[in-house]
Design an enzyme around this catalytic site. Structure first.
Site, PDB file in Angstrom:
ATOM      1  CG  ASP A 202      57.623  31.592  55.998  1.00 30.64           C
ATOM      2  OD1 ASP A 202      58.367  31.104  56.867  1.00 30.64           O
ATOM      3  OD2 ASP A 202      56.874  32.554  56.207  1.00 30.64           O
ATOM      4  CG  ASP A 219      52.411  34.175  52.921  1.00 32.58           C
ATOM      5  OD1 ASP A 219      52.791  34.764  51.886  1.00 32.58           O
ATOM      6  OD2 ASP A 219      52.768  34.522  54.060  1.00 32.58           O
TER       7      ASP A 219
END
Length: 315
Positions: A202, A219
């Site tokens: 991502d 993340d």
């Protein structure tokens, strides 16, 4: 906990208690950070820098899959990649408190990268290549793959099962997604076999933070197996930006340029998944507040139109 309101009991006191359970001393300062899939807080500490407490959405990932994410982050950090890895307490990175799974990590601030800067894009390209060099050493066993089932079929079923999609649009939506699925499959077949590796998954500008020392990645919650180009295309707003990214990438690792033809398919899969993600999470009170447009028929009408336009491009 209800599957529909998984964070109903995640109060500030519970967050502070979870951090205290690790032997740390919160000073009472809490800052909720932008996250919908999980819940993430910056927690101030007595006589120490703040930590980031991430509480995982129940039932999304197995413990084994979360531990693979942590191990990958630690492997990248050990290879001197600027990646925020979880803290270790008593030999564990995945922690449990009052029914929640969570992890703590150091706070590393920063600003968004300048994606108009060729120098910054080349820098990012080099770092992503180094990340992929580590990611290619082994494969994920529990985190799945970037494929049509997880990014098209499952999201489509979530939309069709939800109350968000107006019933009058149900068949039109199904046909649009099925057309997209055929077009995506044809594009992957046309490109042929590509190497897959452990990805960030991502890698959009919000997951890259820039400081005076350069960029770092945050993340890894969507880390999975897939082609290298997945970690590049969301940072490239045009062909020149992609050229700059690849200039940096190629200085550290070979890149298969045939993968560039997958970008329209990957973009389309992300569109389908986005709508399905909202539909699947709509019972979480944070989602209607954050995505009110998804309750409007006109948004779904535009989404269906967009999918047909994506299919046109792929075909």
């Amino acid at each position: 906990m209800s599957d529909e309101t998984p964070y109903a009991r995640l109060t500030p006191d519970l967050v502070l208690d979870a951090v205290s359970a690790c032997g740390l001393w919160p000073d009472g300062r809490l800052l909720g950070l932008n996250s919908y899939e999980n819940r993430v807080w910056q927690v101030g500490l007595e006589d120490a820098s703040p930590v980031i407490a991430k509480f995982y959405r129940p039932q999304r990932w197995s413990d084994a899959a979360i531990l693979e994410e942590h191990a990958f982050a630690q492997e990248l950090a050990e290879a001197e990649l600027p990646v925020v890895a979880p803290c270790v307490f008593g030999g564990r990175t995945l922690l449990h408190h009052d029914g929640y799974r969570y992890t703590l990590s150091p706070r590393h601030g920063g600003r968004a990268p300048s994606l108009e800067s060729a120098d910054q894009l080349e820098w990012l390209g080099r770092l992503i290549a180094r990340m992929h060099a580590v990611g290619s050493r082994s494969a994920f066993a529990h985190r799945g793959r970037l494929d049509r089932d997880s990014l098209i079929a499952q999201p489509m079923h979530a939309v069709l099962a939800s109350s968000l999609l107006p019933s009058a649009l149900g068949e039109r939506y199904r046909q649009a997604v099925q057309r997209v699925d055929r077009a995506v499959a044809a594009r992957f077949d046309a490109v042929g076999p590509v190497r897959t590796l452990r990805l960030h998954g991502d890698c959009h500008p919000g997951n890259v933070l820039w400081t005076d020392a350069g960029p770092h990645f945050v993340d890894l919650d969507d880390a999975r197996m897939g082609p290298a180009v997945q970690d590049l295309w969301m940072l490239a707003h045009d062909e020149q930006a992609m050229e700059a990214l690849l200039e940096g990438y190629a200085s550290m690792r070979d890149f298969d340029h045939a993968e560039l033809a997958l970008i329209p398919a990957l973009r389309t899969m992300r569109q389908v998944h986005y709508a399905g993600w909202i539909a699947a999470r709509w019972h979480d009170p944070a989602f209607p507040a954050a995505f009110p447009f998804a309750a409007e028929a006109r948004w779904w009408e535009q989404h269906i139109t967009d999918l047909h336009e994506q299919a046109d491009e792929l075909e």
